[in-house]
Design a protein around this motif. Structure first.
Motif, PDB file in Angstrom:
ATOM      1  N   CYS A  27      -2.996   2.330   8.659  1.00 10.07           N
ATOM      2  CA  CYS A  27      -2.180   1.387   7.890  1.00 10.07           C
ATOM      3  C   CYS A  27      -1.298   0.544   8.809  1.00 10.07           C
ATOM      4  O   CYS A  27      -1.126  -0.657   8.596  1.00 10.07           O
ATOM      5  CB  CYS A  27      -1.312   2.123   6.876  1.00 10.07           C
ATOM      6  SG  CYS A  27      -2.238   2.863   5.524  1.00 10.07           S
ATOM      7  N   ARG A  64     -11.110   5.292   3.922  1.00  8.68           N
ATOM      8  CA  ARG A  64     -12.028   6.159   3.155  1.00  8.68           C
ATOM      9  C   ARG A  64     -12.507   7.365   3.952  1.00  8.68           C
ATOM     10  O   ARG A  64     -12.803   8.409   3.384  1.00  8.68           O
ATOM     11  CB  ARG A  64     -13.223   5.346   2.672  1.00  8.68           C
ATOM     12  CG  ARG A  64     -12.917   4.559   1.432  1.00  8.68           C
ATOM     13  CD  ARG A  64     -14.169   3.969   0.788  1.00  8.68           C
ATOM     14  NE  ARG A  64     -13.772   3.142  -0.331  1.00  8.68           N
ATOM     15  CZ  ARG A  64     -13.671   1.814  -0.293  1.00  8.68           C
ATOM     16  NH1 ARG A  64     -13.974   1.154   0.806  1.00  8.68           N
ATOM     17  NH2 ARG A  64     -13.289   1.147  -1.354  1.00  8.68           N
ATOM     18  N   TYR A  90       0.629   5.588  -0.251  1.00 12.21           N
ATOM     19  CA  TYR A  90      -0.285   6.724  -0.236  1.00 12.21           C
ATOM     20  C   TYR A  90       0.463   8.040  -0.357  1.00 12.21           C
ATOM     21  O   TYR A  90       1.642   8.134  -0.040  1.00 12.21           O
ATOM     22  CB  TYR A  90      -1.175   6.721   1.004  1.00 12.21           C
ATOM     23  CG  TYR A  90      -0.458   6.846   2.324  1.00 12.21           C
ATOM     24  CD1 TYR A  90      -0.081   8.084   2.820  1.00 12.21           C
ATOM     25  CD2 TYR A  90      -0.180   5.725   3.091  1.00 12.21           C
ATOM     26  CE1 TYR A  90       0.555   8.208   4.037  1.00 12.21           C
ATOM     27  CE2 TYR A  90       0.466   5.833   4.309  1.00 12.21           C
ATOM     28  CZ  TYR A  90       0.828   7.073   4.768  1.00 12.21           C
ATOM     29  OH  TYR A  90       1.470   7.192   5.972  1.00 12.21           O
ATOM     30  N   LEU A 134       0.850  -1.182   0.000  1.00 16.30           N
ATOM     31  CA  LEU A 134       0.000   0.000   0.000  1.00 16.30           C
ATOM     32  C   LEU A 134       0.894   1.243   0.000  1.00 16.30           C
ATOM     33  O   LEU A 134       1.826   1.339   0.793  1.00 16.30           O
ATOM     34  CB  LEU A 134      -0.896   0.005   1.237  1.00 16.30           C
ATOM     35  CG  LEU A 134      -1.916   1.137   1.339  1.00 16.30           C
ATOM     36  CD1 LEU A 134      -3.184   0.646   1.997  1.00 16.30           C
ATOM     37  CD2 LEU A 134      -1.358   2.332   2.086  1.00 16.30           C
ATOM     38  N   GLN A 150      -9.694  -0.641   4.027  1.00 24.96           N
ATOM     39  CA  GLN A 150     -10.197   0.303   3.026  1.00 24.96           C
ATOM     40  C   GLN A 150     -11.328   1.161   3.582  1.00 24.96           C
ATOM     41  O   GLN A 150     -11.384   2.368   3.326  1.00 24.96           O
ATOM     42  CB  GLN A 150     -10.648  -0.450   1.773  1.00 24.96           C
ATOM     43  CG  GLN A 150      -9.488  -1.049   1.008  1.00 24.96           C
ATOM     44  CD  GLN A 150      -9.944  -1.998  -0.084  1.00 24.96           C
ATOM     45  OE1 GLN A 150     -10.888  -2.770   0.087  1.00 24.96           O
ATOM     46  NE2 GLN A 150      -9.251  -1.956  -1.214  1.00 24.96           N
ATOM     47  N   GLN A 151     -12.222   0.548   4.343  1.00 20.71           N
ATOM     48  CA  GLN A 151     -13.331   1.302   4.940  1.00 20.71           C
ATOM     49  C   GLN A 151     -12.816   2.361   5.908  1.00 20.71           C
ATOM     50  O   GLN A 151     -13.305   3.491   5.924  1.00 20.71           O
ATOM     51  CB  GLN A 151     -14.282   0.355   5.668  1.00 20.71           C
ATOM     52  CG  GLN A 151     -15.104  -0.508   4.748  1.00 20.71           C
ATOM     53  CD  GLN A 151     -15.900  -1.564   5.495  1.00 20.71           C
ATOM     54  OE1 GLN A 151     -15.609  -1.887   6.654  1.00 20.71           O
ATOM     55  NE2 GLN A 151     -16.897  -2.128   4.829  1.00 20.71           N
ATOM     56  N   ILE A 200      -3.070   0.360  -3.932  1.00 20.10           N
ATOM     57  CA  ILE A 200      -2.903  -0.935  -3.285  1.00 20.10           C
ATOM     58  C   ILE A 200      -2.550  -1.961  -4.360  1.00 20.10           C
ATOM     59  O   ILE A 200      -3.332  -2.200  -5.277  1.00 20.10           O
ATOM     60  CB  ILE A 200      -4.184  -1.362  -2.534  1.00 20.10           C
ATOM     61  CG1 ILE A 200      -4.530  -0.335  -1.455  1.00 20.10           C
ATOM     62  CG2 ILE A 200      -4.000  -2.754  -1.926  1.00 20.10           C
ATOM     63  CD1 ILE A 200      -5.848  -0.586  -0.750  1.00 20.10           C
TER      64      ILE A 200
END
Length: 92
Positions: free
Chosen positions: A26, A55, A7, A5, A51-52, A67
């Motif tokens: 994370c 978000r 970001y 992952l 992921q939830q 990802i």
């Protein structure tokens, strides 16, 4: 599955606070490898939960999350250039 992952959180509009929250989320699920890069073995259910949680803090107009998914770490070749800080090497 094995996940990498990555970001990028903008510093605009309370970006430091978003970055901090994303980092902590994370770290709950994956190993911190380098700056804004995490990796590790994760179940499909854990990935959905990750992921939830993310978000809630990602601004779709300013930030990005990528990802990369693989069935297993053995299907992923790592190549390091420069300073090598493979923090996963500490696990037994």
């Amino acid at each position: 599955m094995y996940v990498v992952l990555v970001y990028d959180i903008s510093q605009e509009e309370k970006g430091q606070k978003r970055w901090s929250r994303v980092f902590k989320i994370c770290k709950k699920y994956l190993s911190h490898i380098q700056n804004s890069v995490f990796e590790g073995e994760i179940s499909k259910a854990q990935l959905v939960k990750l992921q939830q949680e993310l978000r809630q803090f990602i601004d779709k107009n300013l930030d990005s999350v990528i990802i990369f998914k693989s069935r297993n770490e053995k299907w992923l070749d790592k190549e390091f250039w420069g300073k090598v800080e493979d923090k996963t090497g500490f696990f037994l």
